[in-house]
Scaffold this active site. Structure first.
Site, PDB file in Angstrom:
ATOM      1  N   GLY A 356       0.874  -1.241  -0.060  1.00 60.14           N
ATOM      2  CA  GLY A 356      -0.008  -0.244   0.365  1.00 60.14           C
ATOM      3  C   GLY A 356       0.749   1.242  -0.019  1.00 60.14           C
ATOM      4  N   GLY A 379      -1.239  -5.919  -2.253  1.00 62.84           N
ATOM      5  CA  GLY A 379      -2.069  -7.097  -1.794  1.00 62.84           C
ATOM      6  C   GLY A 379      -1.239  -8.222  -1.524  1.00 62.84           C
TER       7      GLY A 379
HETATM    8  C1  3PG Z   1      -1.578  -4.444  -7.746  1.00 64.99           C
HETATM    9  O1  3PG Z   1      -1.441  -3.349  -8.432  1.00 64.99           O
HETATM   10  O2  3PG Z   1      -1.502  -4.673  -6.662  1.00 64.99           O
HETATM   11  C2  3PG Z   1      -1.333  -5.713  -8.935  1.00 64.99           C
HETATM   12  O3  3PG Z   1      -1.042  -5.468  -9.971  1.00 64.99           O
HETATM   13  C3  3PG Z   1      -2.574  -6.463  -8.478  1.00 64.99           C
HETATM   14  O4  3PG Z   1      -3.614  -5.947  -9.234  1.00 64.99           O
HETATM   15  P1  3PG Z   1      -4.949  -6.110  -8.798  1.00 64.99           P
HETATM   16  O5  3PG Z   1      -5.297  -5.805  -7.319  1.00 64.99           O
HETATM   17  O6  3PG Z   1      -6.093  -5.451  -9.612  1.00 64.99           O
HETATM   18  O7  3PG Z   1      -5.219  -8.007  -9.138  1.00 64.99           O
HETATM   19 MG    MG Z   2      -4.111  -4.085  -5.587  1.00 61.28          MG
END
Ligand code: 3PG
Ligand code: MG
Length: 398
Positions: A356, A379
């Site tokens: 984040g 994530g």
């Molecule tokens: C991100 O930007 O965190 C990754 O590329 C994953 O993207 P997403 O959360 O749309 O799957």
């Molecule tokens: Mg993401």
């Protein structure tokens, strides 16, 4: 690297079509990439494969398109940005499967680099449908995954392909897994974690896992208020999830049982409004005025945090200590980040950060390059820290 097949395990790539899953989900404004860090991270894998004479075919997603192809979510501008970073041409095909992809691949010479259009233009990508995976696989002889930050998704291009083709971790994936292993998998102790950010609700699993693994857990940011309130401290008008009081208490109980020290703010920088330059004062945490909002931790807390950093051999960091995006409430985050960077430079600390806002906070402090490793994953970094298996990583295991 133990446990994973890497580029070192591929016998010969010359003349082979190598499908490389990369994360090109980069911030774009007015058609320009505003932060190329993710592209820079994948450059070594691409250059190495291309240098060895492979046909390098890049697979990636961009954004979260809902209704098939659109200019808004096209990867075409990002092919140009990738070429800029690599300093060499990157071809582009307007589809990731079918005739357009096949003919572009057929026209490649050894060493060429080609980016295929957004895999998420097909719903079958996110559903990991075998028939779609088969169509992707038709363009490659070998599969390399260099997208740790998308490895929490069990999609066709991040997981399915590894079942169809000989599969390997790229250099960025390898570096990420190495760093995470040093941070939390098999760290040098003592290990200190700093977790900040707005809400406890998004980080319950993370906190529950960390208290079992680290020696001390510093809780900062808005989420600290939920812990303070749960133990009976009045946090005034501060952001606080009062409904999570019992969860916060449970985390504190688990920490005590596991012998993990929990460090909560002893003082706070309090303002009446959430805006840059708002009048503020530092107060003891028991003395937050009824109409005040805690927007940062105070000097006394910063001293406690830097003392813990001095004691630590390993630091894992996720989330800012205060509202670092508005001044002067960036103070504690910047001070702690600089301290961790200095200890790392002295060779006394392994520092791993990610998730984040963390990268933005470390960039703001000007020290991202001085940490041992800064993950560009959001994530995926969190899920890894929560102790969850990531589908895109699991399939790469030997
Ligand atoms: C991100 O930007 O965190 C990754 O590329 C994953 O993207 P997403 O959360 O749309 O799957
Ligand atoms: Mg993401």
């Amino acid at each position: 690297m133990a446990g994973f097949k890497t580029l070192d395990d591929i016998d010969a790539v010359s003349g082979k079509r190598v499908l490389v899953r990369v994360d090109l989900n980069v911030p774009v404004a007015d058609g320009e990439v505003t932060d190329a860090t993710r592209i820079e991270r994948i450059a070594p894998t691409i250059s190495e494969l291309s240098g060895k004479g492979a046909k390098v075919i890049l697979l990636a997603h961009f954004g979260r398109p809902k209704d098939g192809p659109s200019a808004e979510f096209s990867l075409e501008p990002i092919a140009r940005a990738t070429a800029d970073v690599l300093g060499r041409p990157v071809g582009f095909a307007a589809d990731c499967i079918g005739d357009k992809a096949a003919s572009a691949v057929a026209a490649m010479k050894d060493g060429d680099i080609l980016l295929l259009e957004n895999t998420r233009f097909y719903k079958a990508e996110e559903k990991n449908e075998p028939a779609f995976t088969e169509k992707l696989a038709a363009n490659g002889d070998i599969y390399v995954n260099d997208a740790f930050s998308a490895a929490h998704r069990a999609h066709a291009s991040t997981e399915g392909l590894a079942h169809r083709l000989p599969a390997y971790a790229g250099r960025a994936m390898q570096a990420e897994l190495d760093a995470l292993e040093k941070g939390l998998g098999d760290p040098v102790r003592p290990v200190v974690a700093i977790v900040g950010g707005a809400k406890v609700s998004t980080k319950i699993d993370l906190l529950m896992n960390l208290v079992k693994k680290v020696d001390a857990l510093v809780i900062g940011g808005g989420m600290a208020n939920t812990f303070l309130a749960a133990r009976g401290t009045d946090v005034g008008k501060s952001l606080c999830e009062h409904d999570l009081a019992s969860t916060a208490k449970q985390i504190m109980i688990e920490a005590a049982e596991a012998g993990c020290a929990i460090i909560l703010p002893a003082d706070g920088v309090v303002a009446r409004e959430f805006k840059a330059g708002a009048a503020s004062e530092t107060v003891a945490i028991e003395a937050v005025p009824a109409d005040g909002m805690i927007l940062d931790v105070g000097e006394k807390t910063v001293k406690t945090v830097t003392d813990w950093i001095d004691r630590a051999a390993t630091l894992v960091w996720n989330g800012p200590l205060g509202a670092f995006e508005i001044e002067p409430f960036d103070h504690a985050t910047v001070a702690a980040a600089k301290h961790a960077a200095a200890r790392t430079k002295e060779g006394k600390l392994v520092s791993v950060a990610g998730g984040g806002d963390t990268v933005a906070a470390l960039n703001h402090a000007g020290v991202a390059d001085d940490f041992t490793y800064v993950s560009t994953a959001g994530g995926a970094f969190l899920e890894w820290m929560e102790g969850k298996p990531l589908p895109g990583v699991e399939v790469l295991k030997r």
